[in-house]
Design an enzyme around this catalytic site. Sequence first.
Site, PDB file in Angstrom:
ATOM      1  N   PRO A 128       0.817  -1.227   0.000  1.00  0.00           N
ATOM      2  CA  PRO A 128       0.000   0.000   0.000  1.00  0.00           C
ATOM      3  C   PRO A 128       0.852   1.279   0.000  1.00  0.00           C
ATOM      4  O   PRO A 128       0.513   2.253  -0.668  1.00  0.00           O
ATOM      5  CB  PRO A 128      -0.818  -0.115   1.284  1.00  0.00           C
ATOM      6  N   THR A 158      -2.117  -9.052  -9.111  1.00  0.00           N
ATOM      7  CA  THR A 158      -2.814  -9.748 -10.198  1.00  0.00           C
ATOM      8  C   THR A 158      -2.956 -11.229  -9.841  1.00  0.00           C
ATOM      9  O   THR A 158      -1.980 -11.854  -9.396  1.00  0.00           O
ATOM     10  CB  THR A 158      -2.011  -9.595 -11.512  1.00  0.00           C
ATOM     11  N   GLY A 340     -14.774   9.016 -32.917  1.00  0.00           N
ATOM     12  CA  GLY A 340     -15.738  10.068 -32.589  1.00  0.00           C
ATOM     13  C   GLY A 340     -16.534   9.718 -31.333  1.00  0.00           C
ATOM     14  O   GLY A 340     -16.018   9.052 -30.423  1.00  0.00           O
ATOM     15  N   GLU A 364       4.547  -2.952 -13.490  1.00  0.00           N
ATOM     16  CA  GLU A 364       5.899  -3.531 -13.644  1.00  0.00           C
ATOM     17  C   GLU A 364       6.951  -2.453 -13.905  1.00  0.00           C
ATOM     18  O   GLU A 364       7.823  -2.609 -14.760  1.00  0.00           O
ATOM     19  CB  GLU A 364       5.908  -4.631 -14.723  1.00  0.00           C
ATOM     20  N   THR A 366       6.930   1.991 -13.600  1.00  0.00           N
ATOM     21  CA  THR A 366       6.322   3.081 -14.370  1.00  0.00           C
ATOM     22  C   THR A 366       7.289   3.566 -15.465  1.00  0.00           C
ATOM     23  O   THR A 366       8.481   3.240 -15.440  1.00  0.00           O
ATOM     24  CB  THR A 366       5.986   4.279 -13.455  1.00  0.00           C
ATOM     25  N   SER A 367       6.760   4.366 -16.379  1.00  0.00           N
ATOM     26  CA  SER A 367       7.634   4.907 -17.434  1.00  0.00           C
ATOM     27  C   SER A 367       8.756   5.756 -16.833  1.00  0.00           C
ATOM     28  O   SER A 367       9.875   5.772 -17.357  1.00  0.00           O
ATOM     29  CB  SER A 367       6.806   5.757 -18.410  1.00  0.00           C
TER      30      SER A 367
HETATM   31  C1  LIG Z   1      -3.934  -3.435 -12.285  1.00  0.00           C
HETATM   32  C2  LIG Z   1      -2.610  -3.532 -11.576  1.00  0.00           C
HETATM   33  C3  LIG Z   1      -2.002  -4.782 -11.467  1.00  0.00           C
HETATM   34  C4  LIG Z   1      -0.799  -4.904 -10.757  1.00  0.00           C
HETATM   35  N1  LIG Z   1      -0.251  -6.154 -10.557  1.00  0.00           N
HETATM   36  C5  LIG Z   1       0.796  -6.280  -9.690  1.00  0.00           C
HETATM   37  C6  LIG Z   1       1.262  -7.570  -9.297  1.00  0.00           C
HETATM   38  O1  LIG Z   1       0.761  -8.614  -9.752  1.00  0.00           O
HETATM   39  N2  LIG Z   1       2.264  -7.639  -8.375  1.00  0.00           N
HETATM   40  C7  LIG Z   1       2.842  -6.536  -7.825  1.00  0.00           C
HETATM   41  O2  LIG Z   1       3.737  -6.668  -7.004  1.00  0.00           O
HETATM   42  N3  LIG Z   1       2.438  -5.285  -8.206  1.00  0.00           N
HETATM   43  C8  LIG Z   1       1.427  -5.147  -9.094  1.00  0.00           C
HETATM   44  N4  LIG Z   1       0.979  -3.897  -9.465  1.00  0.00           N
HETATM   45  C9  LIG Z   1       1.645  -2.726  -8.896  1.00  0.00           C
HETATM   46  C10 LIG Z   1       2.420  -1.894  -9.913  1.00  0.00           C
HETATM   47  O3  LIG Z   1       3.589  -2.544 -10.298  1.00  0.00           O
HETATM   48  C11 LIG Z   1       2.662  -0.517  -9.258  1.00  0.00           C
HETATM   49  O4  LIG Z   1       1.418   0.173  -9.318  1.00  0.00           O
HETATM   50  C12 LIG Z   1       3.761   0.267  -9.915  1.00  0.00           C
HETATM   51  O5  LIG Z   1       5.009  -0.307  -9.657  1.00  0.00           O
HETATM   52  C13 LIG Z   1       3.795   1.732  -9.429  1.00  0.00           C
HETATM   53  O6  LIG Z   1       3.747   1.814  -8.043  1.00  0.00           O
HETATM   54  P1  LIG Z   1       2.673   2.782  -7.353  1.00  0.00           P
HETATM   55  O7  LIG Z   1       1.355   2.504  -7.960  1.00  0.00           O
HETATM   56  O8  LIG Z   1       2.791   2.603  -5.887  1.00  0.00           O
HETATM   57  O9  LIG Z   1       3.082   4.232  -7.763  1.00  0.00           O
HETATM   58  P2  LIG Z   1       4.184   5.174  -7.028  1.00  0.00           P
HETATM   59  O10 LIG Z   1       5.457   4.450  -6.873  1.00  0.00           O
HETATM   60  O11 LIG Z   1       3.570   5.769  -5.818  1.00  0.00           O
HETATM   61  O12 LIG Z   1       4.380   6.301  -8.123  1.00  0.00           O
HETATM   62  C14 LIG Z   1       3.459   7.379  -8.319  1.00  0.00           C
HETATM   63  C15 LIG Z   1       4.042   8.291  -9.402  1.00  0.00           C
HETATM   64  O13 LIG Z   1       5.300   8.814  -8.964  1.00  0.00           O
HETATM   65  C16 LIG Z   1       6.296   8.537  -9.932  1.00  0.00           C
HETATM   66  N5  LIG Z   1       7.600   8.308  -9.284  1.00  0.00           N
HETATM   67  C17 LIG Z   1       7.870   7.506  -8.243  1.00  0.00           C
HETATM   68  N6  LIG Z   1       9.174   7.533  -7.955  1.00  0.00           N
HETATM   69  C18 LIG Z   1       9.757   8.367  -8.864  1.00  0.00           C
HETATM   70  C19 LIG Z   1      11.095   8.794  -9.103  1.00  0.00           C
HETATM   71  N7  LIG Z   1      12.132   8.379  -8.367  1.00  0.00           N
HETATM   72  N8  LIG Z   1      11.321   9.672 -10.125  1.00  0.00           N
HETATM   73  C20 LIG Z   1      10.292  10.107 -10.906  1.00  0.00           C
HETATM   74  N9  LIG Z   1       9.008   9.723 -10.722  1.00  0.00           N
HETATM   75  C21 LIG Z   1       8.746   8.860  -9.719  1.00  0.00           C
HETATM   76  C22 LIG Z   1       5.821   7.280 -10.629  1.00  0.00           C
HETATM   77  O14 LIG Z   1       6.448   7.121 -11.887  1.00  0.00           O
HETATM   78  C23 LIG Z   1       4.320   7.530 -10.707  1.00  0.00           C
HETATM   79  O15 LIG Z   1       4.039   8.337 -11.804  1.00  0.00           O
HETATM   80  C24 LIG Z   1      -0.185  -3.743 -10.203  1.00  0.00           C
HETATM   81  C25 LIG Z   1      -0.806  -2.493 -10.355  1.00  0.00           C
HETATM   82  C26 LIG Z   1      -1.996  -2.380 -11.018  1.00  0.00           C
HETATM   83  C27 LIG Z   1      -2.643  -1.021 -11.111  1.00  0.00           C
END
Ligand SMILES: Cc1cc2nc3c(=O)[nH]c(=O)nc-3n(C[C@H](O)[C@H](O)[C@H](O)COP(=O)(O)OP(=O)(O)OC[C@H]3O[C@@H](n4cnc5c(N)ncnc54)[C@H](O)[C@@H]3O)c2cc1C
Length: 380
Positions: A128, A158, A340, A364, A366-367
């Site tokens: 979380p 997942t 549209g 997996e 973020t970008s």
């Molecule tokens: C539908 C779904 C399925 C998933 N399945 C799995 C799974 O099976 N197992 C599992 O373990 N996880 C799973 N995830 C988790 C997923 O891998 C994470 O959501 C992801 O790694 C991003 O973490 P966060 O959501 O906590 O975002 P955060 O880490 O809180 O990031 C929020 C924003 O801040 C940016 N940010 C954070 N740090 C930096 C930095 N140093 N520099 C610049 N920008 C930064 C991020 O790029 C993002 O835009 C799943 C998520 C979803 C939504």
Amino acid sequence: MDFELSEENRIFRTAIQDFAQKEIAPLVDEAEETHTFPVQLFKKLGEQGFLCPRYPVELGGGGGDKITECVMVEELNRVNPGIAAAVMAQSGLATQPIYRFGSEEQKEKFLIPAVKGEKIGAFGLTEPNVGSDAASIQTRAVRDGDSYVINGTKMFITNGPICDYVIVAAYTDPTKRGVGINLFIVEKGTPGFTVSRKLNKVGNRSAETGELVFEDCAVPAKNMIGEKEGGGFDQLSDTLISGRITYGARCTGTAQAAYDLTTQYAKERVQFGQPIVKFQNTRFKLAEMATHIDVMRTYTYQVARKYDQGKNVRKEAAMVKLFTADILQKILAQSMQIHGGYGYMMEYPIQRFWRDGRLYTVTEGTSEIQRLIIAKELGL
Ligand SMILES: Cc1cc2nc3c(=O)[nH]c(=O)nc-3n(C[C@H](O)[C@H](O)[C@H](O)COP(=O)(O)OP(=O)(O)OC[C@H]3O[C@@H](n4cnc5c(N)ncnc54)[C@H](O)[C@@H]3O)c2cc1C
């Protein structure tokens, strides 16, 4: 690109296309509406060697390679990205750590049944309060005799609500940042392991995603992946590098589906007395989309081939994920624009791909995290 695929890969593509049309397409609407993965699919895919096609035949796999897995993921995404999400979690995240680092006993008990579709696996890293900064996970595993006692919560997992086992990342030594992590296989039914909730998502609704809680959850010490405490971060990296290449196939398949739907719509929709595909604006957009999809596919398969050759593709895998996920957003936006007002209606399938594909710049890694990895690998 197809001409560069091996004969086996091409035959596999045709076979998985047929399977997806016959066995998966009819299930999609109900799965999406009920937010439920049709679990019987795991066994059906497993029986054909389609579920985990890159693992050896003696483990129940298809005896293929990373490219084969990419073909499978691309084709399933063309039909339904939600179902593909559940399948690719099984073919990658939930099996690779055991395949690469697990004991013979773990392979027998968890990997082989998972590859055959008899057991459903999940992979729990995210928490979380911890996503991108994976080394900050708070889950702990404390040795107690022949067991490890796990405490912590895993978020967004997942297959979590339907899994028979989950691979959980936890600190055995929290004083060693990153290095003190280990992976543990936790079986469904283990006291202290609960699925606290199934999450209600914007897209990928036919994959089930959950929050998992571990409260004084004692797992046998032999369920730790690897022989010693520590080293789990390297196992995570190994798994995620492979997963980022698979994501290239995921994005390519989703982009191809969007392109196919949009081209068909543009040929049928008439405005100003002619199909909108005749307007230069539409044709230019479709031409650009097709070009991007070709590059996405070619680059993904190129890096998959390097991976199969045993090369270090840490940088390239991050590049594949960054490029394909970001370009996909543009392709989906253009597809919606060409549709549209009808594109915004739930009865038109393009909205589903738009909702599903929005996820891929997040999961997996973020970008932004891919950019960080690439910059580091470039020595910047
Ligand atoms: C539908 C779904 C399925 C998933 N399945 C799995 C799974 O099976 N197992 C599992 O373990 N996880 C799973 N995830 C988790 C997923 O891998 C994470 O959501 C992801 O790694 C991003 O973490 P966060 O959501 O906590 O975002 P955060 O880490 O809180 O990031 C929020 C924003 O801040 C940016 N940010 C954070 N740090 C930096 C930095 N140093 N520099 C610049 N920008 C930064 C991020 O790029 C993002 O835009 C799943 C998520 C979803 C939504």
